[in-house]
Design an enzyme around this catalytic site. Structure first.
Site, PDB file in Angstrom:
ATOM      1  N   ASP A  45     -16.193 136.657  26.301  1.00 28.72           N
ATOM      2  CA  ASP A  45     -15.393 135.449  26.046  1.00 28.72           C
ATOM      3  C   ASP A  45     -13.996 135.852  25.629  1.00 28.72           C
ATOM      4  O   ASP A  45     -13.789 136.961  25.148  1.00 28.72           O
ATOM      5  CB  ASP A  45     -15.979 134.702  24.836  1.00 28.72           C
ATOM      6  N   LYS A  67     -13.354 130.912  28.889  1.00 27.05           N
ATOM      7  CA  LYS A  67     -13.068 129.565  29.390  1.00 27.05           C
ATOM      8  C   LYS A  67     -12.724 128.679  28.204  1.00 27.05           C
ATOM      9  O   LYS A  67     -13.455 127.767  27.862  1.00 27.05           O
ATOM     10  CB  LYS A  67     -14.226 129.013  30.198  1.00 27.05           C
ATOM     11  N   MET A 183     -14.735 123.665  15.990  1.00 26.96           N
ATOM     12  CA  MET A 183     -13.853 122.907  16.899  1.00 26.96           C
ATOM     13  C   MET A 183     -13.395 121.608  16.234  1.00 26.96           C
ATOM     14  O   MET A 183     -13.636 120.512  16.787  1.00 26.96           O
ATOM     15  CB  MET A 183     -14.579 122.646  18.228  1.00 26.96           C
TER      16      MET A 183
HETATM   17  N1  SAH Z   1     -20.184 131.438  18.668  1.00 22.76           N
HETATM   18  C1  SAH Z   1     -19.009 131.224  17.834  1.00 22.76           C
HETATM   19  C2  SAH Z   1     -18.480 129.813  17.960  1.00 22.76           C
HETATM   20  C3  SAH Z   1     -17.961 129.496  19.363  1.00 22.76           C
HETATM   21  S1  SAH Z   1     -17.304 127.871  19.493  1.00 22.76           S
HETATM   22  C4  SAH Z   1     -19.357 131.569  16.389  1.00 22.76           C
HETATM   23  O1  SAH Z   1     -20.536 131.749  16.069  1.00 22.76           O
HETATM   24  O2  SAH Z   1     -18.435 131.663  15.567  1.00 22.76           O
HETATM   25  C5  SAH Z   1     -15.596 128.194  19.147  1.00 22.76           C
HETATM   26  C6  SAH Z   1     -15.219 127.660  17.790  1.00 22.76           C
HETATM   27  O3  SAH Z   1     -15.670 128.553  16.774  1.00 22.76           O
HETATM   28  C7  SAH Z   1     -13.725 127.571  17.545  1.00 22.76           C
HETATM   29  O4  SAH Z   1     -13.176 126.380  18.085  1.00 22.76           O
HETATM   30  C8  SAH Z   1     -13.668 127.572  16.042  1.00 22.76           C
HETATM   31  O5  SAH Z   1     -14.040 126.319  15.511  1.00 22.76           O
HETATM   32  C9  SAH Z   1     -14.769 128.549  15.698  1.00 22.76           C
HETATM   33  N2  SAH Z   1     -14.272 129.930  15.505  1.00 22.76           N
HETATM   34  C10 SAH Z   1     -14.576 131.012  16.238  1.00 22.76           C
HETATM   35  N3  SAH Z   1     -14.000 132.116  15.714  1.00 22.76           N
HETATM   36  C11 SAH Z   1     -13.320 131.717  14.620  1.00 22.76           C
HETATM   37  C12 SAH Z   1     -12.537 132.392  13.652  1.00 22.76           C
HETATM   38  N4  SAH Z   1     -12.327 133.710  13.695  1.00 22.76           N
HETATM   39  N5  SAH Z   1     -11.994 131.655  12.643  1.00 22.76           N
HETATM   40  C13 SAH Z   1     -12.196 130.323  12.565  1.00 22.76           C
HETATM   41  N6  SAH Z   1     -12.932 129.633  13.463  1.00 22.76           N
HETATM   42  C14 SAH Z   1     -13.488 130.321  14.482  1.00 22.76           C
END
Ligand code: SAH
Length: 272
Positions: A45, A67, A183
């Site tokens: 990703d 994506k 999100m």
């Molecule tokens: N699988 C990922 C989430 C994917 S959805 C996880 O477990 O973290 C993508 C969302 O995750 C982003 O829009 C945001 O809300 C959050 N996100 C992912 N990485 C982040 C980070 N380093 N800091 C803050 N929010 C994060």
């Protein structure tokens, strides 16, 4: 002679569905690091930073299938097809996702596709963004004195577009819950209204953490009744809401007080 032994050996491909953690390479699991060093194909990703991709071995083919919302990228069927085709060629494949693969990561769809194709797979968990954000703030998501449950939820705009009517907060708002909102979008005024309408106390503490665990991580605090005062933060960002953030709010208030005192001191000095 056994006729079976005349057949060519069956290629032993395998797919690892791996969490890359929130961004800091030090927050990768040892297992993820080992797999990165050994795998043949890495489908990642765009939440996965270059510092983590740099841990791939020289033999690895590293392919972005990112994506992000609004951006071009491989479709889910294309990603599935690529994983299956590579594994069937006998290759060891990593499907590398930000955070934990099972939190808003389409893991279930990929598992379904791999199972349907008869491809062996293994899930390797990672530190999810909400957990990393809480750690950055120095808070505990549960607290036996005030936070008995944690709700992990997405406030993705797409839900409204799919006529799902946006996030349904009913039943989720309790004084002893910590909400971890992925999100969260930028429309904090609407979110404030929705949360208040669902019964959230206006003085409930909230914090937004942008790019948790990265060197340019930032965070800001507000109470739910004033959520619209939160600035738009760089993506990705996660929003935490709950009494479990009380202590972090107090710390922020006292350091804001200290900053104010410093400003006043500077003012006095400069006027001397
Ligand atoms: N699988 C990922 C989430 C994917 S959805 C996880 O477990 O973290 C993508 C969302 O995750 C982003 O829009 C945001 O809300 C959050 N996100 C992912 N990485 C982040 C980070 N380093 N800091 C803050 N929010 C994060």
């Amino acid at each position: 002679m056994d006729s079976q032994s005349a057949k060519p050996p069956v290629a032993k491909g395998r797919v690892y569905l791996v969490g890359a953690g929130p961004g800091d390479p030090e927050l990768l699991t040892v297992k993820a690091q080992r797999l990165l060093a050994h795998s043949d194909v890495i489908l990642h990703d765009d939440l996965v930073p270059p510092a983590i991709l740099a841990l791939a071995g020289p033999q690895a083919e590293v392919i972005s299938v990112g994506k992000r919302f609004g951006a071009e990228g491989a479709t889910q069927p294309e990603i599935n097809a690529r994983m299956i085709e590579s594994a069937r060629r006998g290759l060891e494949v990593i499907r590398l996702k930000g955070g934990d693969p099972g939190i808003f990561g389409r893991l279930a769809e990929e598992i379904d596709a791999l199972e349907a194709a008869g491809v062996p797979f293994e899930v390797v968990p990672g530190i999810t963004a909400g957990i990393a954000a809480a750690a950055s703030l120095g808070v505990s998501l549960t607290d036996r004195r005030k936070a008995a449950r944690v709700v992990v939820i997405s406030n993705h705009q797409a839900r409204a577009e799919q006529n799902a009517g946006g996030t349904d907060w009913r039943g989720l708002i309790r004084d002893d819950s910590t909400l971890v909102i992925y999100m969260p979008g930028h429309d904090f005024a609407s979110l404030r209204d929705d949360l208040l309408a669902a019964g959230c106390a206006p003085d409930m503490p909230a914090a937004i953490v942008s790019r948790a665990s990265a060197p340019d991580q930032r965070y800001r605090f507000a109470i739910v009744g004033e959520l619209d005062k939160l600035p738009a933060m760089d993506s990705p960002a996660v929003l935490l809401i709950g009494r479990s953030l009380d202590r972090a709010h107090q710390r922020a208030d006292s350091s804001a007080g200290a900053a104010l005192a410093l400003d006043e001191a500077e003012l006095i000095l400069s006027s001397l």
